[in-house]
Design a protein around this motif. Sequence first.
Motif, PDB file in Angstrom:
ATOM      1  N   CYS A 155       2.248   1.756  -3.450  1.00 32.82           N
ATOM      2  CA  CYS A 155       1.234   2.288  -4.370  1.00 32.82           C
ATOM      3  C   CYS A 155       1.024   3.788  -4.123  1.00 32.82           C
ATOM      4  O   CYS A 155       0.899   4.572  -5.074  1.00 32.82           O
ATOM      5  CB  CYS A 155      -0.087   1.546  -4.200  1.00 32.82           C
ATOM      6  N   ASP A 156       0.984   4.174  -2.852  1.00 31.06           N
ATOM      7  CA  ASP A 156       0.799   5.603  -2.531  1.00 31.06           C
ATOM      8  C   ASP A 156       1.956   6.439  -3.078  1.00 31.06           C
ATOM      9  O   ASP A 156       1.748   7.535  -3.607  1.00 31.06           O
ATOM     10  CB  ASP A 156       0.672   5.796  -1.015  1.00 31.06           C
ATOM     11  N   ALA A 214      -4.840   0.051  -7.591  1.00 28.48           N
ATOM     12  CA  ALA A 214      -4.641   1.271  -6.806  1.00 28.48           C
ATOM     13  C   ALA A 214      -4.655   2.502  -7.710  1.00 28.48           C
ATOM     14  O   ALA A 214      -5.262   3.527  -7.381  1.00 28.48           O
ATOM     15  CB  ALA A 214      -3.316   1.187  -6.045  1.00 28.48           C
ATOM     16  N   LEU A 215      -4.016   2.391  -8.868  1.00 23.28           N
ATOM     17  CA  LEU A 215      -3.981   3.520  -9.797  1.00 23.28           C
ATOM     18  C   LEU A 215      -5.371   3.799 -10.353  1.00 23.28           C
ATOM     19  O   LEU A 215      -5.826   4.947 -10.392  1.00 23.28           O
ATOM     20  CB  LEU A 215      -2.997   3.250 -10.940  1.00 23.28           C
ATOM     21  N   LYS A 248       1.510   6.819  -6.783  1.00 24.51           N
ATOM     22  CA  LYS A 248       0.425   7.752  -7.100  1.00 24.51           C
ATOM     23  C   LYS A 248       0.884   9.199  -6.938  1.00 24.51           C
ATOM     24  O   LYS A 248       0.565  10.068  -7.766  1.00 24.51           O
ATOM     25  CB  LYS A 248      -0.792   7.469  -6.201  1.00 24.51           C
ATOM     26  N   THR A 301       0.836  -1.207   0.000  1.00 26.87           N
ATOM     27  CA  THR A 301       0.000   0.000   0.000  1.00 26.87           C
ATOM     28  C   THR A 301       0.871   1.257   0.000  1.00 26.87           C
ATOM     29  O   THR A 301       0.601   2.208  -0.748  1.00 26.87           O
ATOM     30  CB  THR A 301      -0.908   0.007   1.257  1.00 26.87           C
ATOM     31  N   GLU A 334      -0.446  -5.013  -6.358  1.00 24.40           N
ATOM     32  CA  GLU A 334      -1.730  -4.694  -7.007  1.00 24.40           C
ATOM     33  C   GLU A 334      -1.829  -3.225  -7.372  1.00 24.40           C
ATOM     34  O   GLU A 334      -2.803  -2.539  -7.062  1.00 24.40           O
ATOM     35  CB  GLU A 334      -2.888  -5.151  -6.110  1.00 24.40           C
ATOM     36  N   LEU A 335      -0.793  -2.786  -8.043  1.00 30.53           N
ATOM     37  CA  LEU A 335      -0.678  -1.377  -8.388  1.00 30.53           C
ATOM     38  C   LEU A 335      -1.764  -0.915  -9.356  1.00 30.53           C
ATOM     39  O   LEU A 335      -2.298   0.193  -9.205  1.00 30.53           O
ATOM     40  CB  LEU A 335       0.715  -1.126  -8.999  1.00 30.53           C
ATOM     41  N   GLY A 359       4.996  -5.300  -9.233  1.00 29.25           N
ATOM     42  CA  GLY A 359       3.826  -4.463  -9.530  1.00 29.25           C
ATOM     43  C   GLY A 359       2.535  -5.254  -9.365  1.00 29.25           C
ATOM     44  O   GLY A 359       1.541  -4.768  -8.831  1.00 29.25           O
TER      45      GLY A 359
END
Lengths: 483, 245
Positions: A95-96, A126-127, A99, A92, A122-123, A118
């Motif tokens: 991913c943040d 998230a994107l 982003k 997480t 689970e990018l 990636g």
Amino acid sequence: MSESGVHSAAIHERAHTAIGDAHLQEAYRSSTLRLYSHRLEAIGQVPGFEPLRQRARELKREVMNHLDYYLAQFADNVERQGGKVHWARTGTEACDIVKQIVKAAGAREVVKGKSMVGEEIELNHALEADGIEAIESDLGEMIVQLSGERPAHIVAPAMHKTRHDVSDLFSEKLHSERTEDPEQLTAIARKALRAKFAKAGVGMSGANFAVAETGSVVTIENEGNIRFSTTAPHVHIALVGIEKIIPRFDDLGVFLRLLGRSATGQKLTSYTSILTGPRRPGEDGPDEMHVVLIDNGRTGALADEKMREALYCIRCGACLNTCPVYRKIGGHAYGWVYSGPIGALVTPQFVGLNQARELPFASSLCGACREVCPVKINIPDLLLHLRGQAQARVPAEPHLGEVLSEGKGMRLWAWAMKHPWVYSLGGAATRFGTRLLPTADESGGRKWVSRLPFFPFSNWTLGRDFPVPDPVPFRKRWEKQFR
Amino acid sequence: MANNSPKVALFITCLVDQFYPQVGESVVRILQRAGAIVTFDPAQTCCGQPAFNTGYRDEARDVAIRNLELFEDADYVVAPSGSCSTMFRVFYPELFENEPELLQKAERLRGRFYEFSEFLVKVMKVENVGASFPHRVAYHDSCHLLRELGIESEPRKLIKAVKGLELVDLQDNKVCCGFGGTFSVKFPEVSVAMARDKLRAAADAGAEYLVANDAGCLMHLAGYMHREKLPIQTLHLAELLEKHE
């Protein structure tokens, strides 16, 4: 950690489905055998392949035993070359970070090269949740993205799909004309991707290796899409699992010689990109290079001195191709992004044994994986170790129809094995009991049972008959004949 | 028997004891004919692998300690199984890696423990035991025997010396048959699917008999053959070596 969960107990159901699907069986059989035989041919041409594996193993051991040192060296050198380093404890967090970089770059589209980490974090989800489009530029990744699946294989994400499946998928999702010609299918994908490529402000990649000495991120591929994703957009983000570090630039030769051959039987893949910092004035390339160093459970594996060895993995997929269990149940049965023998090792470490306790048992421990591993990970040994951890920490869920829990059953069994008279009594009871079963029949001088009662014994007779123990065990025969 | 005849303590294995005692008899007679003095201690039971294989290390350890004591004074221990031999030679030292005294015992036993075909060829220097069997036979390399102990040529030497026998190669001969100890009941469908492949390979090779050195693999394969009524038959290597046809 995976938000959607691994649910490893469902592996039995998923394996059942896979085994019943003749089409899927053929897809896995033919692809794994092709890669397996290409590898065999390729390594046969390298004198000293064995010492090379040993050298690679030693290098990885050195790195894992001093990962703090090498990681710091790598991070320093990335920054020295003008790159920016980000540290992510979890998926997480990673991913943040991505982003934020994408938003700062003012981009709405991200073009991605193939990256297992990636997938792991689970990018794409998230994107998408933030309205950013992730464009998978690897053909296999694009296929599984279109079909909404996880990769079925570490190296060949769409291994489970035949040309026919891909044709169906493309005509449904891309409204293309039906064709089963691989070149035409590739052309369809290229056409769909090229238009998006040009727009993307951010390019992403994984890393096959991260060289501590130089701060370089190294990627290998055959399609050229990673080269594109890492050089054309203004911003390049490299997702790097912290186990990807190798010490020196010179060591790269050892690993490159092993990886292509082990994965696909190639001496080298078509493209090897060594990315060291963003573009210099007057050069082409991205203006910014970001390296996201991802832990996501890896330091937990590092802390377990035995399991640390699993982090040596260079993700060649050779253990999947040779594994008779993987060939039968396929990648999706394992429930997460990493499958096969190495998946059964790293998944419990990355997501926790609670979610993945069944995976270490999904192996006949035949050892074929250890034979092909380019860094000689003792996979069966580590699987046995994980089985021990699973039994101690996450006991199996009670099974329908079981008289005794597995743990209690094993304790009783061990007690019997320590007392020969109990052991013999057990033999006699089995002999007597199985003879009473009405389904027993006789052939070749032996009685066979077609349906055993009581789990887990009842599982034996799913697909196999069970021989009734011999009326006169060896120990009695010894007394009479040889003593 | 001369004084320098090797003294062999049998570890007969629980599967041979209970399910295939005729294999045990053949083992004794072949070893005796080769000149060994064979003993059998009825206090023995199982090697402990079912527990070890399933992750129950404490239970496996209890059984293993007993075996270390039982065979402490033996000159040689011989077992008609690659897998049980692996348990003694590879996994016992691992079980006791943090207990120096037991580890030392395990290491001492390791050097004296032999699988049946290995003992005949390497120690007794016997390849031709005088058997004859005019049939097409395929040999299945059981995984522990092949990959943990590296025993590949010894059983083949013994088989090739059998008069009249035609040894046929199995396609993918190094692929597991699917037994895998408790794997066979934890993943029965996968296990059976692997047996199907193995027996298809044997049928394709035109084999009348499938020979292996492990009762576990044989019980699994024979169980599938019996269910599917396949014409092929299984034999343990020791049984083959006593054939006179």
